[in-house]
Design a protein around this motif. Structure first.
Motif, PDB file in Angstrom:
ATOM      1  N   GLU A  66      39.546  20.787 -56.788  1.00 18.74           N
ATOM      2  CA  GLU A  66      40.812  20.652 -57.538  1.00 18.74           C
ATOM      3  C   GLU A  66      41.294  19.211 -57.505  1.00 18.74           C
ATOM      4  OE1 GLU A  66      44.891  20.565 -58.577  1.00 18.74           O
ATOM      5  OE2 GLU A  66      43.395  21.960 -59.307  1.00 18.74           O
ATOM      6  N   ALA A  67      41.211  18.578 -56.342  1.00 18.72           N
ATOM      7  CA  ALA A  67      41.648  17.182 -56.230  1.00 18.72           C
ATOM      8  C   ALA A  67      40.810  16.289 -57.137  1.00 18.72           C
ATOM      9  CB  ALA A  67      41.565  16.709 -54.782  1.00 18.72           C
ATOM     10  N   LEU A  68      39.497  16.504 -57.151  1.00 18.53           N
ATOM     11  CA  LEU A  68      38.612  15.655 -57.947  1.00 18.53           C
ATOM     12  C   LEU A  68      38.854  15.789 -59.453  1.00 18.53           C
ATOM     13  CD1 LEU A  68      35.286  15.972 -55.943  1.00 18.53           C
ATOM     14  CD2 LEU A  68      36.685  13.912 -56.229  1.00 18.53           C
ATOM     15  N   THR A  69      39.418  16.919 -59.887  1.00 25.15           N
ATOM     16  CA  THR A  69      39.685  17.083 -61.326  1.00 25.15           C
ATOM     17  C   THR A  69      40.734  16.094 -61.819  1.00 25.15           C
ATOM     18  OG1 THR A  69      41.406  18.776 -61.058  1.00 25.15           O
ATOM     19  CG2 THR A  69      39.119  19.546 -61.288  1.00 25.15           C
ATOM     20  N   HIS A  70      41.502  15.522 -60.922  1.00 20.17           N
ATOM     21  CA  HIS A  70      42.569  14.594 -61.299  1.00 20.17           C
ATOM     22  C   HIS A  70      42.117  13.130 -61.306  1.00 20.17           C
ATOM     23  CE1 HIS A  70      45.626  17.695 -61.338  1.00 20.17           C
ATOM     24  NE2 HIS A  70      45.019  18.193 -60.273  1.00 20.17           N
ATOM     25  N   TYR A  71      40.854  12.890 -60.970  1.00 25.51           N
ATOM     26  CA  TYR A  71      40.354  11.524 -60.889  1.00 25.51           C
ATOM     27  C   TYR A  71      39.144  11.348 -61.805  1.00 25.51           C
ATOM     28  CZ  TYR A  71      43.424  11.565 -56.909  1.00 25.51           C
ATOM     29  OH  TYR A  71      44.528  11.700 -56.113  1.00 25.51           O
ATOM     30  N   PRO A  72      39.305  10.599 -62.883  1.00 24.12           N
ATOM     31  CA  PRO A  72      38.171  10.355 -63.785  1.00 24.12           C
ATOM     32  C   PRO A  72      37.179   9.397 -63.131  1.00 24.12           C
ATOM     33  CG  PRO A  72      40.029   9.006 -64.437  1.00 24.12           C
ATOM     34  CD  PRO A  72      40.509   9.881 -63.298  1.00 24.12           C
ATOM     35  N   ASP A  73      35.993   9.274 -63.715  1.00 27.78           N
ATOM     36  CA  ASP A  73      35.025   8.327 -63.162  1.00 27.78           C
ATOM     37  C   ASP A  73      35.114   6.958 -63.819  1.00 27.78           C
ATOM     38  OD1 ASP A  73      33.974   9.235 -65.546  1.00 27.78           O
ATOM     39  OD2 ASP A  73      31.920   9.316 -64.839  1.00 27.78           O
ATOM     40  N   GLU A  74      35.931   6.838 -64.854  1.00 25.62           N
ATOM     41  CA  GLU A  74      36.171   5.544 -65.501  1.00 25.62           C
ATOM     42  C   GLU A  74      37.673   5.347 -65.679  1.00 25.62           C
ATOM     43  OE1 GLU A  74      34.112   5.257 -69.204  1.00 25.62           O
ATOM     44  OE2 GLU A  74      32.138   5.361 -68.273  1.00 25.62           O
ATOM     45  N   CYS A  75      38.106   4.125 -65.509  1.00 30.59           N
ATOM     46  CA  CYS A  75      39.520   3.793 -65.687  1.00 30.59           C
ATOM     47  C   CYS A  75      39.865   3.811 -67.176  1.00 30.59           C
ATOM     48  CB  CYS A  75      39.825   2.424 -65.092  1.00 30.59           C
ATOM     49  SG  CYS A  75      41.526   1.875 -65.373  1.00 30.59           S
ATOM     50  N   GLY A  76      40.814   4.620 -67.540  1.00 32.93           N
ATOM     51  CA  GLY A  76      41.237   4.691 -68.936  1.00 32.93           C
ATOM     52  C   GLY A  76      41.828   3.387 -69.439  1.00 32.93           C
ATOM     53  N   TYR A  77      42.524   2.659 -68.584  1.00 34.73           N
ATOM     54  CA  TYR A  77      43.104   1.387 -68.982  1.00 34.73           C
ATOM     55  C   TYR A  77      42.003   0.362 -69.284  1.00 34.73           C
ATOM     56  CZ  TYR A  77      47.447   3.349 -67.193  1.00 34.73           C
ATOM     57  OH  TYR A  77      48.519   4.153 -66.963  1.00 34.73           O
ATOM     58  N   CYS A  78      41.000   0.322 -68.416  1.00 32.95           N
ATOM     59  CA  CYS A  78      39.890  -0.608 -68.639  1.00 32.95           C
ATOM     60  C   CYS A  78      39.106  -0.209 -69.883  1.00 32.95           C
ATOM     61  CB  CYS A  78      38.956  -0.620 -67.431  1.00 32.95           C
ATOM     62  SG  CYS A  78      39.670  -1.393 -65.964  1.00 32.95           S
ATOM     63  N   THR A  79      38.825   1.072 -70.034  1.00 35.22           N
ATOM     64  CA  THR A  79      38.060   1.563 -71.173  1.00 35.22           C
ATOM     65  C   THR A  79      38.788   1.288 -72.487  1.00 35.22           C
ATOM     66  OG1 THR A  79      37.108   3.300 -69.802  1.00 35.22           O
ATOM     67  CG2 THR A  79      36.940   3.590 -72.177  1.00 35.22           C
ATOM     68  N   ASP A  80      40.104   1.509 -72.502  1.00 35.64           N
ATOM     69  CA  ASP A  80      40.898   1.285 -73.721  1.00 35.64           C
ATOM     70  C   ASP A  80      40.935  -0.186 -74.123  1.00 35.64           C
ATOM     71  OD1 ASP A  80      41.443   3.956 -73.906  1.00 35.64           O
ATOM     72  OD2 ASP A  80      43.482   3.805 -73.102  1.00 35.64           O
ATOM     73  N   ASN A  81      40.758  -1.077 -73.170  1.00 39.10           N
ATOM     74  CA  ASN A  81      40.868  -2.508 -73.446  1.00 39.10           C
ATOM     75  C   ASN A  81      39.510  -3.209 -73.571  1.00 39.10           C
ATOM     76  OD1 ASN A  81      43.757  -2.776 -73.469  1.00 39.10           O
ATOM     77  ND2 ASN A  81      43.663  -2.272 -71.302  1.00 39.10           N
ATOM     78  N   MET A  82      38.435  -2.424 -73.563  1.00 40.03           N
ATOM     79  CA  MET A  82      37.107  -3.026 -73.693  1.00 40.03           C
ATOM     80  C   MET A  82      36.857  -3.433 -75.133  1.00 40.03           C
ATOM     81  SD  MET A  82      34.754  -0.588 -71.282  1.00 40.03           S
ATOM     82  CE  MET A  82      33.248  -1.387 -71.786  1.00 40.03           C
ATOM     83  N   LEU A  83      36.208  -4.549 -75.304  1.00 41.80           N
ATOM     84  CA  LEU A  83      35.835  -5.011 -76.638  1.00 41.80           C
ATOM     85  C   LEU A  83      34.429  -4.528 -76.957  1.00 41.80           C
ATOM     86  CD1 LEU A  83      37.138  -8.676 -76.391  1.00 41.80           C
ATOM     87  CD2 LEU A  83      38.275  -6.727 -77.464  1.00 41.80           C
ATOM     88  N   ASP A  84      34.230  -4.086 -78.182  1.00 37.54           N
ATOM     89  CA  ASP A  84      32.885  -3.625 -78.599  1.00 37.54           C
ATOM     90  C   ASP A  84      31.984  -4.781 -78.879  1.00 37.54           C
ATOM     91  OD1 ASP A  84      33.509  -0.931 -78.358  1.00 37.54           O
ATOM     92  OD2 ASP A  84      34.382  -0.892 -80.377  1.00 37.54           O
TER      93      ASP A  84
END
Length: 84
Positions: A66-84
């Motif tokens: 249950e605890a692990l369901t709250h922690y993604p394996d990638e940071c959403g902030y970093c992913t959202d700000n990545m340049l293609d």
């Protein structure tokens, strides 16, 4: 948050199963490390055996899962700000 879940999170942090994002220190990430997850379980089961914690092995497994369901394996902030 239940005491068991809070202790599961502490154990996951202690074993490195979850870690802070290198850039966003308030974001915790799942390291996808099965060995560290098992170490966290061992920590909690030791607390059960020492009578610090009252829980079954199934409850410990559920708290960790249950605890692990709250922690993604990638940071959403970093992913959202990545340049293609």
């Amino acid at each position: 948050m239940s005491t068991l879940r809070a202790l599961a999170i502490d154990a996951l942090k202690e074993t490195g199963a979850i870690k802070e994002c290198d850039v966003h220190t308030d974001v915790w990430l799942d390291n996808l490390d099965v060995g560290a997850n098992e170490e966290a379980k061992a920590i909690l089961m030791a607390q059960v055996q020492n009578e610090f914690l009252v829980a079954t092995e199934d409850e410990v497994d559920q708290a960790i899962a249950e605890a692990l369901t709250h922690y993604p394996d990638e940071c959403g902030y970093c992913t959202d700000n990545m340049l293609d």
